[in-house]
Design a protein around this motif. Structure first.
Motif, PDB file in Angstrom:
ATOM      1  N   SER A   1      48.799  26.593  29.040  1.00 34.00           N
ATOM      2  CA  SER A   1      49.397  27.933  29.095  1.00 34.00           C
ATOM      3  C   SER A   1      48.516  28.831  29.958  1.00 34.00           C
ATOM      4  N   GLY A   2      49.111  29.923  30.445  1.00 33.64           N
ATOM      5  CA  GLY A   2      48.334  30.899  31.209  1.00 33.64           C
ATOM      6  C   GLY A   2      47.209  31.458  30.358  1.00 33.64           C
ATOM      7  N   VAL A   3      47.487  31.599  29.060  1.00 43.22           N
ATOM      8  CA  VAL A   3      46.480  32.130  28.132  1.00 43.22           C
ATOM      9  C   VAL A   3      45.270  31.194  28.100  1.00 43.22           C
ATOM     10  N   LYS A   4      45.545  29.880  28.057  1.00 42.94           N
ATOM     11  CA  LYS A   4      44.466  28.890  27.986  1.00 42.94           C
ATOM     12  C   LYS A   4      43.654  28.911  29.293  1.00 42.94           C
ATOM     13  N   VAL A   5      44.368  28.955  30.421  1.00 42.70           N
ATOM     14  CA  VAL A   5      43.672  28.938  31.717  1.00 42.70           C
ATOM     15  C   VAL A   5      42.820  30.200  31.887  1.00 42.70           C
TER      16      VAL A   5
ATOM     17  N   ILE B   1      49.641  32.790  34.952  1.00 43.28           N
ATOM     18  CA  ILE B   1      48.420  33.604  34.919  1.00 43.28           C
ATOM     19  C   ILE B   1      48.439  34.507  36.159  1.00 43.28           C
ATOM     20  N   LEU B   2      47.973  35.739  35.977  1.00 40.94           N
ATOM     21  CA  LEU B   2      48.064  36.724  37.057  1.00 40.94           C
ATOM     22  C   LEU B   2      46.674  37.132  37.542  1.00 40.94           C
ATOM     23  N   PHE B   3      46.520  37.151  38.874  1.00 37.99           N
ATOM     24  CA  PHE B   3      45.287  37.627  39.508  1.00 37.99           C
ATOM     25  C   PHE B   3      45.678  38.819  40.376  1.00 37.99           C
ATOM     26  N   ILE B   4      44.856  39.859  40.339  1.00 35.85           N
ATOM     27  CA  ILE B   4      45.172  41.029  41.155  1.00 35.85           C
ATOM     28  C   ILE B   4      44.207  41.102  42.337  1.00 35.85           C
ATOM     29  N   LEU B   5      44.786  41.147  43.538  1.00 38.44           N
ATOM     30  CA  LEU B   5      43.971  41.316  44.741  1.00 38.44           C
ATOM     31  C   LEU B   5      44.027  42.795  45.112  1.00 38.44           C
ATOM     32  N   SER B   6      42.905  43.329  45.555  1.00 41.51           N
ATOM     33  CA  SER B   6      42.918  44.738  45.960  1.00 41.51           C
ATOM     34  C   SER B   6      41.963  44.900  47.132  1.00 41.51           C
ATOM     35  N   SER B   7      41.819  46.148  47.585  1.00 41.96           N
ATOM     36  CA  SER B   7      40.938  46.405  48.739  1.00 41.96           C
ATOM     37  C   SER B   7      39.542  45.843  48.515  1.00 41.96           C
ATOM     38  N   GLY B   8      39.147  45.695  47.258  1.00 42.09           N
ATOM     39  CA  GLY B   8      37.796  45.211  46.964  1.00 42.09           C
ATOM     40  C   GLY B   8      37.686  43.689  46.934  1.00 42.09           C
TER      41      GLY B   8
ATOM     42  N   ILE C   1      48.618  34.739  17.644  1.00 39.02           N
ATOM     43  CA  ILE C   1      47.399  34.694  16.823  1.00 39.02           C
ATOM     44  C   ILE C   1      46.774  33.302  16.933  1.00 39.02           C
ATOM     45  N   SER C   2      47.617  32.256  16.840  1.00 39.68           N
ATOM     46  CA  SER C   2      47.022  30.906  16.879  1.00 39.68           C
ATOM     47  C   SER C   2      46.488  30.578  18.272  1.00 39.68           C
ATOM     48  N   ASN C   3      46.933  31.304  19.306  1.00 42.56           N
ATOM     49  CA  ASN C   3      46.388  31.105  20.654  1.00 42.56           C
ATOM     50  C   ASN C   3      45.175  31.993  20.941  1.00 42.56           C
ATOM     51  N   GLU C   4      44.671  32.648  19.902  1.00 45.01           N
ATOM     52  CA  GLU C   4      43.493  33.524  20.006  1.00 45.01           C
ATOM     53  C   GLU C   4      43.676  34.675  20.988  1.00 45.01           C
TER      54      GLU C   4
END
Ligand SMILES: Cc1ncc(COP(=O)(O)O)c(C=O)c1O
Length: 489
Positions: free
Chosen positions: A342-346, A366-373, A467-470
């Motif tokens: 799952s995205g949560v696990k990754v 799973i989401l990654f945010i790219l920005s000017s930095g 909850i069970s996925n922490e």
């Protein structure tokens, strides 16, 4: 001087930053708060590198204006921001985009008013309903079932909601969604205005749009009346700072000011205010160039991902082919579902094993945010980690549980449930009761249930699964409990 040159000259200024700098080094004798007196008391923190910021942390000394009644350098800085964002007014805020959203709803809605809202709105929108007392008419977003992502609304669907609810006073749109999808906001705004609605936009994740020619146009350019922008997310200011933009005369300026002054601290952080002033200048001059470069890095990353065996990258084409109007490619979404991860696990593996912090993990993505930095080496490091995961984990035959798109039935509006007598009951005993709190995982902060909705089996199971996925559950009641409207005996 032509108009553009004149604007460039203006935007070089940073009135609040300059005034703060001047104050900090003026050797002023401070008999006001804050008590650390520009950092003259040692604390665990002031001894660290970070300590220098105490020198810039002041309340509202003479010469530095007042955020709740700006008539000096803050007014000038806000004016420059309005010009840069293309709005008529800009309000600097220090309690996040949440405050901007609370102000938006409070300044144009009261108890008897109705507002159209996508049900996948952020918790701050639900809190704004409690504050204003307004009644929501929820619009159900479509779902990308394959990846479990709530989509932005199509023009046709919004038009239907508007036509079916002619008494609504306002409409709120999310632009872009957390995952980067944008709706046809310009057409929606034109239609909503033609029907007399006020258009409010949660642009929490899009403060860079106005300054980057490779990305969708901004909500202000689409004609929205009020826009809440989380400048600290993709707009380079310090966390917790934000900006509210206004154009046109559908919302009364005095109502906005009154709402701000109810909600905002009387001691706003000078650091936050300065960071907004500085961010506006950086966005104006550097964002386009930097984002262009970052989007190129993103393209290279996406290209390299084609060599991976089991991991999918969701590209702009995926969204457009699934009915999106447009997509912000500075959002990078990966799915590991073929590895049964799952995205949560990754999200957890990336931080614990590779020291990489993603923005959020959902069930299937799973989401990654790219920005000017974002730097090229950041994406290289991410690719190495992803490749390692691709090689380490076995392709699994069992599938992750199907993503459930489900919002419970609304029984009463949020304000009614908020004002009711409440009690905490065990989650497993709550079936059929009416919730008196919001429950969500954070991020993204989109409530699974809100005050006034009826608790059903799916919600109980979803909460238990998280909850069970922490996952970090945000709620007001103690663990294992849910706060509900107390049933009359
Ligand atoms: C879509 C959306 N709107 C509003 C907010 C609230 O912003 P802030 O955290 O700046 O208060 C968030 C925060 O995550 C968000 O994702």
């Amino acid at each position: 001087m032509n108009k553009d040159k004149l604007m460039d000259e203006l935007q070089k200024e940073t009135p609040f930053v300059d005034a703060l700098e001047k104050y900090t080094y003026s050797n002023c004798v401070p008999f006001d708060v804050p008590g650390h007196k520009l950092g003259s008391v040692e604390t665990e923190l002031s001894n660290k590198e970070f300590g220098v910021i105490y020198k810039y942390d002041c309340n509202a000394p003479r010469g530095l204006d007042n955020l709740n009644h700006p008539h000096g350098v803050i007014e000038k800085a806000e004016d420059l921001a309005a010009k840069a964002f293309g709005s008529e007014k800009a309000y600097f805020l220090v309690n996040g985009c949440s405050e901007a959203i609370h102000v938006m709803l409070m300044s144009c809605l009261c108890e008897d008013d109705h507002i159209l809202i996508p049900r996948n709105a952020h918790k701050s929108v639900i809190n704004a309903l409690i504050l204003s007392g307004a009644t929501p008419i929820f619009m159900d977003p479509d779902l990308d079932k394959e990846y479990g992502i709530a989509k932005s609304l199509s023009f046709e669907s919004v038009k239907r909601y508007i036509d079916d609810n002619p008494f609504a006073k306002a409409i709120l749109l999310i632009y872009p969604t957390y995952f980067g999808e944008v709706c046809d906001l310009k057409s929606i705004t034109e239609y909503a205005h033609s029907k007399g609605l006020i258009v409010l936009v949660d642009e929490a994740h899009g403060s860079h749009f106005k300054f980057c020619s490779d990305l969708p146009i901004s909500a202000i350019e689409c004609g929205a009346d009020l826009v809440a922008s989380s400048l600290h997310k993709t707009g380079l200011s310090l966390t917790q700072s934000s900006i509210l933009l206004k154009q046109g005369n559908r919302v009364d300026e005095s109502e906005i000011r009154t709402s701000i002054n109810i909600l905002q601290s009387t001691s706003p952080s000078s650091l936050f205010i300065a960071s907004i002033d500085a961010a506006r200048k950086a966005l104006y001059f550097d964002c386009d160039r930097l984002m262009h470069q970052v989007l190129e890095y993103g393209k290279e990353f996406r290209e390299k991902c084609k060599s991976l065996k089991h991991i999918q990258v969701l590209n702009k084409e995926h969204f457009i082919n699934n009915g999106s109007f447009n997509y912000d490619e500075s959002k990078l979404i990966l799915s590991f579902k073929d590895l049964n991860l799952s995205g949560v696990k990754v999200y957890q593996i990336l931080k614990d094993k590779y020291n990489i912090q993603a923005e959020l993990g959902e069930q299937l993505v799973i989401l990654f945010i790219l920005s000017s930095g974002t730097k090229k080496e950041h994406l290289d490091k991410l690719f190495d980690a992803i490749k390692d995961i691709d090689n380490t984990y076995e392709k699994s035959k069992t599938n992750l549980p199907e993503y459930k798109y489900h919002y419970p039935k609304q029984i009463v509006k949020p304000r009614i449930a908020f004002e009711a007598i409440k009690e905490d009951v065990l989650l497993e005993d709550s079936y059929g009761l009416v919730a008196a709190e919001q429950i969500m995982i954070y991020p993204p902060g989109i409530p699974l249930i809100i005050p006034g909705e009826q608790i059903d089996e799916v919600i109980i199971k979803t909460i238990n699964d998280y909850i069970s996925n922490e996952c970090l559950l945000l709620k007001d009641s103690p663990e294992k409990y849910i706060r509900v409207v107390k049933k009359e005996k």
